[in-house]
Design an enzyme around this catalytic site. Structure first.
Site, mmCIF file in Angstrom:
data_model
loop_
_atom_site.group_PDB
_atom_site.id
_atom_site.type_symbol
_atom_site.label_atom_id
_atom_site.label_comp_id
_atom_site.label_asym_id
_atom_site.label_seq_id
_atom_site.Cartn_x
_atom_site.Cartn_y
_atom_site.Cartn_z
ATOM 1 N N THR A 133 0.819 -1.207 0.000
ATOM 2 C CA THR A 133 0.000 0.000 0.000
ATOM 3 C C THR A 133 0.859 1.265 0.000
ATOM 4 O O THR A 133 1.997 1.250 0.485
ATOM 5 C CB THR A 133 -0.899 0.005 1.263
ATOM 6 N N ASP A 134 0.281 2.354 -0.499
ATOM 7 C CA ASP A 134 0.985 3.649 -0.439
ATOM 8 C C ASP A 134 1.034 4.193 0.994
ATOM 9 O O ASP A 134 1.780 5.126 1.281
ATOM 10 C CB ASP A 134 0.329 4.672 -1.376
ATOM 11 N N GLU A 135 0.253 3.572 1.905
ATOM 12 C CA GLU A 135 0.192 4.102 3.272
ATOM 13 C C GLU A 135 1.518 3.923 4.014
ATOM 14 O O GLU A 135 1.746 4.563 5.037
ATOM 15 C CB GLU A 135 -0.983 3.470 4.037
ATOM 16 N N TYR A 158 -1.787 -0.527 10.941
ATOM 17 C CA TYR A 158 -1.918 -1.191 9.640
ATOM 18 C C TYR A 158 -0.725 -0.862 8.745
ATOM 19 O O TYR A 158 -0.027 -1.755 8.250
ATOM 20 C CB TYR A 158 -3.226 -0.774 8.942
ATOM 21 N N LYS A 162 2.355 -3.237 7.264
ATOM 22 C CA LYS A 162 2.646 -3.411 5.835
ATOM 23 C C LYS A 162 4.077 -2.950 5.523
ATOM 24 O O LYS A 162 4.787 -3.581 4.740
ATOM 25 C CB LYS A 162 1.640 -2.622 4.970
HETATM 26 P P1 NAD Z 1 -9.429 -7.610 2.163
HETATM 27 O O1 NAD Z 1 -9.425 -7.328 3.628
HETATM 28 O O2 NAD Z 1 -10.645 -7.371 1.360
HETATM 29 O O3 NAD Z 1 -9.024 -9.141 1.920
HETATM 30 C C1 NAD Z 1 -7.997 -9.782 2.610
HETATM 31 C C2 NAD Z 1 -8.081 -11.279 2.309
HETATM 32 O O4 NAD Z 1 -7.001 -11.928 3.003
HETATM 33 C C3 NAD Z 1 -9.385 -11.929 2.805
HETATM 34 O O5 NAD Z 1 -9.894 -12.805 1.824
HETATM 35 C C4 NAD Z 1 -8.948 -12.704 4.051
HETATM 36 O O6 NAD Z 1 -9.745 -13.846 4.305
HETATM 37 C C5 NAD Z 1 -7.520 -13.061 3.698
HETATM 38 N N1 NAD Z 1 -6.676 -13.285 4.893
HETATM 39 C C6 NAD Z 1 -6.559 -12.474 5.971
HETATM 40 N N2 NAD Z 1 -5.722 -13.020 6.867
HETATM 41 C C7 NAD Z 1 -5.288 -14.188 6.333
HETATM 42 C C8 NAD Z 1 -4.388 -15.191 6.768
HETATM 43 N N3 NAD Z 1 -3.798 -15.112 7.963
HETATM 44 N N4 NAD Z 1 -4.149 -16.258 5.965
HETATM 45 C C9 NAD Z 1 -4.762 -16.361 4.751
HETATM 46 N N5 NAD Z 1 -5.630 -15.432 4.288
HETATM 47 C C10 NAD Z 1 -5.893 -14.361 5.066
HETATM 48 O O7 NAD Z 1 -8.168 -6.805 1.606
HETATM 49 P P2 NAD Z 1 -7.991 -6.023 0.222
HETATM 50 O O8 NAD Z 1 -8.537 -4.669 0.369
HETATM 51 O O9 NAD Z 1 -8.427 -6.881 -0.892
HETATM 52 O O10 NAD Z 1 -6.397 -5.900 0.198
HETATM 53 C C11 NAD Z 1 -5.590 -6.938 -0.356
HETATM 54 C C12 NAD Z 1 -4.129 -6.535 -0.266
HETATM 55 O O11 NAD Z 1 -3.910 -5.329 -0.966
HETATM 56 C C13 NAD Z 1 -3.655 -6.291 1.179
HETATM 57 O O12 NAD Z 1 -2.350 -6.802 1.304
HETATM 58 C C14 NAD Z 1 -3.661 -4.781 1.303
HETATM 59 O O13 NAD Z 1 -2.696 -4.347 2.234
HETATM 60 C C15 NAD Z 1 -3.310 -4.351 -0.110
HETATM 61 N N6 NAD Z 1 -3.838 -3.035 -0.527
HETATM 62 C C16 NAD Z 1 -5.170 -2.732 -0.351
HETATM 63 C C17 NAD Z 1 -5.648 -1.501 -0.801
HETATM 64 C C18 NAD Z 1 -7.101 -1.127 -0.682
HETATM 65 O O14 NAD Z 1 -7.454 0.009 -1.001
HETATM 66 N N7 NAD Z 1 -7.978 -2.008 -0.272
HETATM 67 C C19 NAD Z 1 -4.761 -0.588 -1.400
HETATM 68 C C20 NAD Z 1 -3.431 -0.951 -1.560
HETATM 69 C C21 NAD Z 1 -2.966 -2.183 -1.124
HETATM 70 P P1 TYD Z 2 -10.908 3.817 4.308
HETATM 71 O O1 TYD Z 2 -11.843 3.364 3.248
HETATM 72 O O2 TYD Z 2 -10.977 3.177 5.670
HETATM 73 O O3 TYD Z 2 -9.425 3.690 3.697
HETATM 74 P P2 TYD Z 2 -8.007 4.241 4.283
HETATM 75 O O4 TYD Z 2 -8.159 4.583 5.697
HETATM 76 O O5 TYD Z 2 -7.125 3.061 4.071
HETATM 77 O O6 TYD Z 2 -7.650 5.411 3.418
HETATM 78 O O7 TYD Z 2 -11.099 5.369 4.512
HETATM 79 C C1 TYD Z 2 -10.958 6.302 3.454
HETATM 80 C C2 TYD Z 2 -11.064 7.697 4.032
HETATM 81 O O8 TYD Z 2 -12.415 7.885 4.508
HETATM 82 C C3 TYD Z 2 -10.158 7.925 5.232
HETATM 83 O O9 TYD Z 2 -9.666 9.267 5.188
HETATM 84 C C4 TYD Z 2 -11.074 7.739 6.428
HETATM 85 C C5 TYD Z 2 -12.421 8.217 5.907
HETATM 86 N N1 TYD Z 2 -13.596 7.528 6.498
HETATM 87 C C6 TYD Z 2 -14.650 8.283 7.040
HETATM 88 O O10 TYD Z 2 -14.618 9.535 7.037
HETATM 89 N N2 TYD Z 2 -15.714 7.627 7.572
HETATM 90 C C7 TYD Z 2 -15.786 6.264 7.596
HETATM 91 O O11 TYD Z 2 -16.797 5.717 8.119
HETATM 92 C C8 TYD Z 2 -14.715 5.497 7.018
HETATM 93 C C9 TYD Z 2 -14.759 4.002 7.018
HETATM 94 C C10 TYD Z 2 -13.642 6.185 6.473
#
Ligand code: NAD
Ligand code: TYD
Length: 352
Positions: A133-135, A158, A162
């Site tokens: 992630t960019d975070e 989080y 990461k």
């Molecule tokens: P998500 O929470 O929707 O899915 C995570 C998946 O991992 C689930 O299917 C869960 O069952 C599985 N999982 C969790 N713990 C596990 C374990 N111990 N063993 C096996 N499986 C396990 O997450 P997402 O939003 O799809 O993110 C996927 C990846 O991409 C993550 O690594 C996250 O850090 C990264 N990412 C997410 C975003 C975003 O905006 N969602 C952005 C950049 C990077």
């Molecule tokens: P989120 O979807 O949790 O992603 P991230 O924290 O990884 O960026 O949140 C996106 C943005 O929205 C973040 O600035 C937090 C804000 N947010 C709210 O204002 N209310 C909410 O209920 C949630 C879940 C997020």
């Protein structure tokens, strides 16, 4: 595609399911093994359309379970990993940081150890792709962008977990010559996202006439990328990157939360046949998230320059498409919010 068997971890989650779908359909001669623990965020209903494909396999397992992982590597002769399994929600990491340390840090190291052992020093044509992630870069002020050279400065449990996993992945490259690539992506949106994250949560609340809890002043900024574009970027990097590289992936698409929420309300008013402005009335300002990162913005020019990747659609189009998906898939949404989706696994896949 020169890989015969790819392990995708976290394939039942939001982004993972889009990556699994893309790879299963695009590479029919490659076995795609989805390895997922099925936490609250894992939902096999996300993959109904590919679960009968002859090159798709599902294995329920934890990335902390070394024995199970080793058996899966052996059974399928895995020659590449795309690692997405993680705990992914910042708010949950604030209330339960240890779970993030265990899964995201120890889980990643465990997975690499098993791969390293199985490949046994012969890394030719092997790849461990770590999705991040960019975070990890921390929080920006009004100006500037995260590049691949920006020093890590994670600020939530989080993002710290990461960042640790990214460091470990790079350490394995330098120490053991382990064949890795990493990408760091901005906020994803689209179909199948668990309704705890901003966009699906707010779509669901607007639909149900529930308050829209905006943290702080709503002036935090995020860069948003359509999940299908992220999956495509992963495919491009997987197939073309040099080993040891890092790529930032982003949408060139910054929005303050409040501007995004108002845009979403407007689309929802149209789709639900409400008067313009009705959904906005649900906006409720609530206490800010602890340590809330102010702004994320990605410079994805390296990916454009090296591998000619850029997002395929504009945000307005992607957001409308996303709203349409959640409105069309009401059953998915209600089964996820009620927890019923967990029964699907029991019916479909008996415990092995
Ligand atoms: P998500 O929470 O929707 O899915 C995570 C998946 O991992 C689930 O299917 C869960 O069952 C599985 N999982 C969790 N713990 C596990 C374990 N111990 N063993 C096996 N499986 C396990 O997450 P997402 O939003 O799809 O993110 C996927 C990846 O991409 C993550 O690594 C996250 O850090 C990264 N990412 C997410 C975003 C975003 O905006 N969602 C952005 C950049 C990077
Ligand atoms: P989120 O979807 O949790 O992603 P991230 O924290 O990884 O960026 O949140 C996106 C943005 O929205 C973040 O600035 C937090 C804000 N947010 C709210 O204002 N209310 C909410 O209920 C949630 C879940 C997020």
């Amino acid at each position: 595609m020169d890989k015969k068997s790819i392990l995708i971890t976290g394939g039942a989650g939001f982004i993972g399911s889009h990556v699994v779908r893309l790879f299963v359909n695009k590479y029919p001669d490659t076995t795609i093994v989805n390895y997922d623990k099925l936490t609250y965020a894992g939902n096999l209903e996300n993959l109904l359309d590919v679960e009968r494909s002859s090159n798709y396999r599902f294995e329920k397992g934890d990335i902390l379970d070394e024995k199970k992982l080793a058996a899966v590597f052996e059974e399928y002769k895995i020659d590449a990993v795309i690692h997405l399994a993680a705990e992914s929600h910042v708010d949950r990491s604030i209330s339960n940081p240890l779970e993030f340390v265990n899964t995201n840090i120890t889980g990643t190291a465990t997975l690499m150890n098993v791969a390293k052992e199985f490949w046994n020093g012969n890394f030719e044509n092997k790849l461990f792709y770590h999705v991040s992630t960019d975070e990890v870069y921390g929080s920006l002020g009004e100006t500037g962008y995260f590049t691949e050279e920006t020093p890590y400065d994670p600020r939530s449990p989080y993002s710290a977990s990461k960042a640790s996993s990214d460091h470990l992945v790079r350490a394995y490259f330098h120490t053991y010559g382990f064949p890795i690539v990493i990408s760091n992506c901005s906020n994803n949106y689209g179909a199948n996202q668990f309704p705890e994250k901003l966009i699906p949560l707010f779509i669901n609340n607007i639909k149900s006439n529930l308050p829209l809890p905006v943290y702080g002043k709503g002036d935090n900024v995020r860069d948003w990328l359509w999940v299908v574009d992220h999956a495509q970027a992963i495919d491009v990097i997987f197939n073309n990157s040099k080993l040891g590289e890092t790529y930032n992936i982003g949408g060139n698409n910054e929005w303050t939360n409040i501007a995004l929420i108002k845009a979403l309300c407007k689309i929802m008013d149209q789709k639900l046949g409400r008067k313009e402005g009705d959904s906005e009335k649900l906006i409720t300002y609530v206490k800010d998230r602890e340590g809330h990162d102010k702004r994320y913005a990605i410079d994805a020019s390296k990916l454009k320059r090296d591998l000619d990747w850029e997002p395929s659609i504009q945000f307005e189009e992607g957001l409308e498409d996303t709203v349409d998906w959640y409105l069309k898939n009401e059953e998915w949404l209600s089964r996820v919010t009620s927890g019923d989706y967990k029964n699907y696994y029991q019916k479909q896949y008996q415990e092995r």
